[in-house]
Design a protein around this motif. Structure first.
Motif, PDB file in Angstrom:
ATOM      1  N   CYS A  66      10.275 -32.845  17.881  1.00 32.89           N
ATOM      2  CA  CYS A  66      11.123 -32.056  16.972  1.00 32.89           C
ATOM      3  C   CYS A  66      10.839 -30.564  17.107  1.00 32.89           C
ATOM      4  O   CYS A  66      11.767 -29.744  17.093  1.00 32.89           O
ATOM      5  CB  CYS A  66      10.917 -32.512  15.536  1.00 32.89           C
ATOM      6  N   HIS A  69      12.428 -29.381  20.339  1.00 33.58           N
ATOM      7  CA  HIS A  69      13.884 -29.342  20.148  1.00 33.58           C
ATOM      8  C   HIS A  69      14.289 -28.084  19.386  1.00 33.58           C
ATOM      9  O   HIS A  69      15.207 -27.364  19.797  1.00 33.58           O
ATOM     10  CB  HIS A  69      14.345 -30.593  19.396  1.00 33.58           C
ATOM     11  N   ALA A  70      13.605 -27.804  18.281  1.00 37.85           N
ATOM     12  CA  ALA A  70      13.928 -26.619  17.485  1.00 37.85           C
ATOM     13  C   ALA A  70      13.739 -25.343  18.295  1.00 37.85           C
ATOM     14  O   ALA A  70      14.584 -24.443  18.270  1.00 37.85           O
ATOM     15  CB  ALA A  70      13.054 -26.582  16.225  1.00 37.85           C
ATOM     16  N   PRO A  77      12.270 -25.397  12.653  1.00 31.46           N
ATOM     17  CA  PRO A  77      12.049 -26.844  12.654  1.00 31.46           C
ATOM     18  C   PRO A  77      12.359 -27.529  11.326  1.00 31.46           C
ATOM     19  O   PRO A  77      12.495 -28.739  11.283  1.00 31.46           O
ATOM     20  CB  PRO A  77      10.558 -26.990  12.977  1.00 31.46           C
ATOM     21  N   THR A  82      17.237 -30.053  13.052  1.00 33.42           N
ATOM     22  CA  THR A  82      16.036 -30.778  13.460  1.00 33.42           C
ATOM     23  C   THR A  82      15.999 -32.151  12.801  1.00 33.42           C
ATOM     24  O   THR A  82      15.613 -33.135  13.431  1.00 33.42           O
ATOM     25  CB  THR A  82      14.764 -29.982  13.129  1.00 33.42           C
TER      26      THR A  82
END
Length: 176
Positions: A66, A69-70, A77, A82
């Motif tokens: 996560c 990804h953020a 996040p 997210t």
């Protein structure tokens, strides 16, 4: 950590923009500049190592996934985006044949890719226009591997990490 002798042996490649210098295959040096054009220093990092993980190990890495990804998308996040990614990742973890490949460097996760084979009862191909021949979209559970997510931290984008992740996850797959 790198010694000064490691840096002295590094040979720059010339196929990079002037503000990004790539050295040996094992060392990357980034010369970042402030908005005023002043040099803010040099960050040196090793090339990533790549590791395969099944769903069991991936559950333990979910918070790190996560965070990557953020960072890759430049959002906090804690944002909804997210949370939505976390939901998609949890759903993918439950898929038969789920696989994750991580890229680790600089003392942390710098990228990842995960996916799974499409099951026979998939709706993946629904809604295509024009509608393809049924034989083209008939899944067997072993015909098509879907890369559901591939993310690389912004500081590592443009360095071939995404391509390497792609190649690592597909390189040993048996799907058509």
């Amino acid at each position: 950590d790198l010694s000064s002798s490691d840096l002295a042996r590094a040979k720059p490649l010339t196929d990079r923009p002037a503000d990004v210098k790539r050295t040996t295959p094992f060392i990357n040096a980034y010369h970042s500049r402030s908005a005023g054009g002043r040099n803010r220093g040099c960050v040196v990092s090793r090339q990533p190592s790549y590791q395969r993980h099944g769903a069991g190990e991936a559950v333990d890495l979910l918070d790190e996934l996560c965070a990557v990804h953020a960072d890759a998308y430049g959002h906090d996040p804690t944002e909804e985006k997210t949370a939505a990614f976390r939901g998609r990742a949890r759903a993918a973890l439950g898929r038969s044949g789920f696989e994750l490949v991580t890229a680790t460097a600089d003392r942390g996760l710098v990228g990842f890719v995960f996916g799974h084979p499409l099951p026979p009862e998939t709706h993946w191909w629904d809604g295509l226009d024009p509608e393809p021949e049924p034989s083209l979209v008939a899944e067997t559970g072993g015909r098509t591997f879907v890369i559901a997510e591939i993310e690389v931290r912004r500081v590592r984008q443009g360095q071939g990490v995404g391509r390497a992740l792609h190649d690592h996850i597909l390189g040993q797959r048996s799907e058509e």
